[in-house]
Design a protein around this motif. Sequence first.
Motif, PDB file in Angstrom:
ATOM      1  N   MET A   1       0.962  -1.091  -0.037  1.00 16.86           N
ATOM      2  CA  MET A   1       0.139  -0.083   0.037  1.00 16.86           C
ATOM      3  C   MET A   1       0.822   1.244   0.042  1.00 16.86           C
ATOM      4  O   MET A   1       1.796   1.447   0.799  1.00 16.86           O
ATOM      5  CB  MET A   1      -0.825   0.065   1.331  1.00 16.86           C
ATOM      6  CG  MET A   1      -1.954   1.104   1.050  1.00 16.86           C
ATOM      7  SD  MET A   1      -3.496   0.998   2.352  1.00 16.86           S
ATOM      8  CE  MET A   1      -3.896  -0.807   1.495  1.00 16.86           C
ATOM      9  N   THR A   3       1.321   5.579  -0.650  1.00 21.25           N
ATOM     10  CA  THR A   3       0.782   6.884  -0.168  1.00 21.25           C
ATOM     11  C   THR A   3      -0.479   7.266  -1.131  1.00 21.25           C
ATOM     12  O   THR A   3      -1.667   7.694  -0.750  1.00 21.25           O
ATOM     13  CB  THR A   3       1.567   8.037  -0.435  1.00 21.25           C
ATOM     14  OG1 THR A   3       2.873   7.767   0.334  1.00 21.25           O
ATOM     15  CG2 THR A   3       0.995   9.534  -0.166  1.00 21.25           C
ATOM     16  N   ASP A   5      -2.695   5.097  -2.202  1.00 22.63           N
ATOM     17  CA  ASP A   5      -3.872   4.180  -1.714  1.00 22.63           C
ATOM     18  C   ASP A   5      -4.513   4.884  -0.615  1.00 22.63           C
ATOM     19  O   ASP A   5      -5.593   5.064  -0.520  1.00 22.63           O
ATOM     20  CB  ASP A   5      -3.160   2.676  -1.637  1.00 22.63           C
ATOM     21  CG  ASP A   5      -2.874   2.031  -2.954  1.00 22.63           C
ATOM     22  OD1 ASP A   5      -3.355   2.450  -3.880  1.00 22.63           O
ATOM     23  OD2 ASP A   5      -2.074   1.341  -2.704  1.00 22.63           O
ATOM     24  N   LEU A   6      -3.432   5.325   0.440  1.00 22.51           N
ATOM     25  CA  LEU A   6      -3.894   6.037   1.481  1.00 22.51           C
ATOM     26  C   LEU A   6      -4.672   7.253   1.379  1.00 22.51           C
ATOM     27  O   LEU A   6      -5.764   7.663   1.762  1.00 22.51           O
ATOM     28  CB  LEU A   6      -2.794   6.324   2.513  1.00 22.51           C
ATOM     29  CG  LEU A   6      -2.082   4.945   2.996  1.00 22.51           C
ATOM     30  CD1 LEU A   6      -0.680   5.406   3.812  1.00 22.51           C
ATOM     31  CD2 LEU A   6      -2.998   4.117   3.818  1.00 22.51           C
ATOM     32  N   ILE A   9      -8.420   6.194   0.030  1.00 22.89           N
ATOM     33  CA  ILE A   9      -9.005   5.623   1.075  1.00 22.89           C
ATOM     34  C   ILE A   9      -9.720   6.836   1.923  1.00 22.89           C
ATOM     35  O   ILE A   9     -10.764   6.646   2.275  1.00 22.89           O
ATOM     36  CB  ILE A   9      -8.278   4.782   1.955  1.00 22.89           C
ATOM     37  CG1 ILE A   9      -7.879   3.489   1.075  1.00 22.89           C
ATOM     38  CG2 ILE A   9      -8.884   4.099   3.137  1.00 22.89           C
ATOM     39  CD1 ILE A   9      -6.728   2.478   1.726  1.00 22.89           C
ATOM     40  N   ALA A  10      -8.638   7.597   2.285  1.00 22.73           N
ATOM     41  CA  ALA A  10      -9.192   8.588   2.936  1.00 22.73           C
ATOM     42  C   ALA A  10     -10.211   9.688   2.449  1.00 22.73           C
ATOM     43  O   ALA A  10     -11.308  10.183   2.845  1.00 22.73           O
ATOM     44  CB  ALA A  10      -7.927   9.800   3.470  1.00 22.73           C
ATOM     45  N   ARG A  52      -9.398  -1.153  -1.558  1.00 29.13           N
ATOM     46  CA  ARG A  52      -9.292   0.357  -1.131  1.00 29.13           C
ATOM     47  C   ARG A  52     -10.622   0.651  -0.820  1.00 29.13           C
ATOM     48  O   ARG A  52     -10.980   1.651   0.106  1.00 29.13           O
ATOM     49  CB  ARG A  52      -8.621   1.266  -2.114  1.00 29.13           C
ATOM     50  CG  ARG A  52      -7.097   0.951  -2.483  1.00 29.13           C
ATOM     51  CD  ARG A  52      -6.675   2.050  -3.508  1.00 29.13           C
ATOM     52  NE  ARG A  52      -7.169   1.927  -4.901  1.00 29.13           N
ATOM     53  CZ  ARG A  52      -6.559   2.039  -5.777  1.00 29.13           C
ATOM     54  NH1 ARG A  52      -5.168   2.837  -6.012  1.00 29.13           N
ATOM     55  NH2 ARG A  52      -6.921   1.894  -7.080  1.00 29.13           N
ATOM     56  N   LEU A  59     -12.587   2.477   7.561  1.00 28.99           N
ATOM     57  CA  LEU A  59     -12.064   4.091   8.031  1.00 28.99           C
ATOM     58  C   LEU A  59     -13.478   4.742   8.654  1.00 28.99           C
ATOM     59  O   LEU A  59     -13.468   5.277   9.646  1.00 28.99           O
ATOM     60  CB  LEU A  59     -11.230   4.757   7.179  1.00 28.99           C
ATOM     61  CG  LEU A  59     -10.839   6.024   7.710  1.00 28.99           C
ATOM     62  CD1 LEU A  59     -10.097   6.095   9.100  1.00 28.99           C
ATOM     63  CD2 LEU A  59     -10.012   6.783   6.666  1.00 28.99           C
TER      64      LEU A  59
END
Length: 187
Positions: A1, A3, A5-6, A9-10, A52, A59
């Motif tokens: 994973m 940056t 992808d993060l 997701i966020a 994702r 989350l």
Amino acid sequence: MNTRDLVLIALFAAIVVVLGLIPPITLGFIPVPITAQSMGVMLAGCIIGAKRGALAFLLFVLLVAIGLPVLSGGRGGLAVFAGPSGGFILGWAVAAFVTGLIAERFVHQGNSEARQFVGFFLASVIGGIVVLYAIGVPWLSAVTGTPLTAAATGALVFIPGDLLKAAIATLAARAVYAGYPLLPARA
């Protein structure tokens, strides 16, 4: 994973929070409101993929669990999971995963535009409606003490709206897919 992808997701967790700003529509005969947030399941799965999309909803559920008022109507906290909507909320991550998995299998760059529309729509309906109802309706039945058949019959009122959400998610996913063909590169 990585940056990217993060960030995705966020971003999709934030999109679901924004969809929660649209007030819920409460029906008198079933204790689960109509919300725009369930469309986020379809959007996340179709646009950012299975893994994702599911992580975005995990989350989001974490934000709900810690008490942030991010659900439609300003609700949040652990008590929400014990209520009639709890199964639907907990099922969002699974539904987003299934939606994304189907979209990943059926939508490819080499497909015609019509075939991509059909793939996104089927993914939205199967993952975002069928799977979500398969988790949420039994939960609703158990929490309210309503027979499963009665809960399932009562949930049928949501189908037209959910089909409209699937159509909107299909249009959005196809537009993003056409504009950003590298985005579907799955994590």
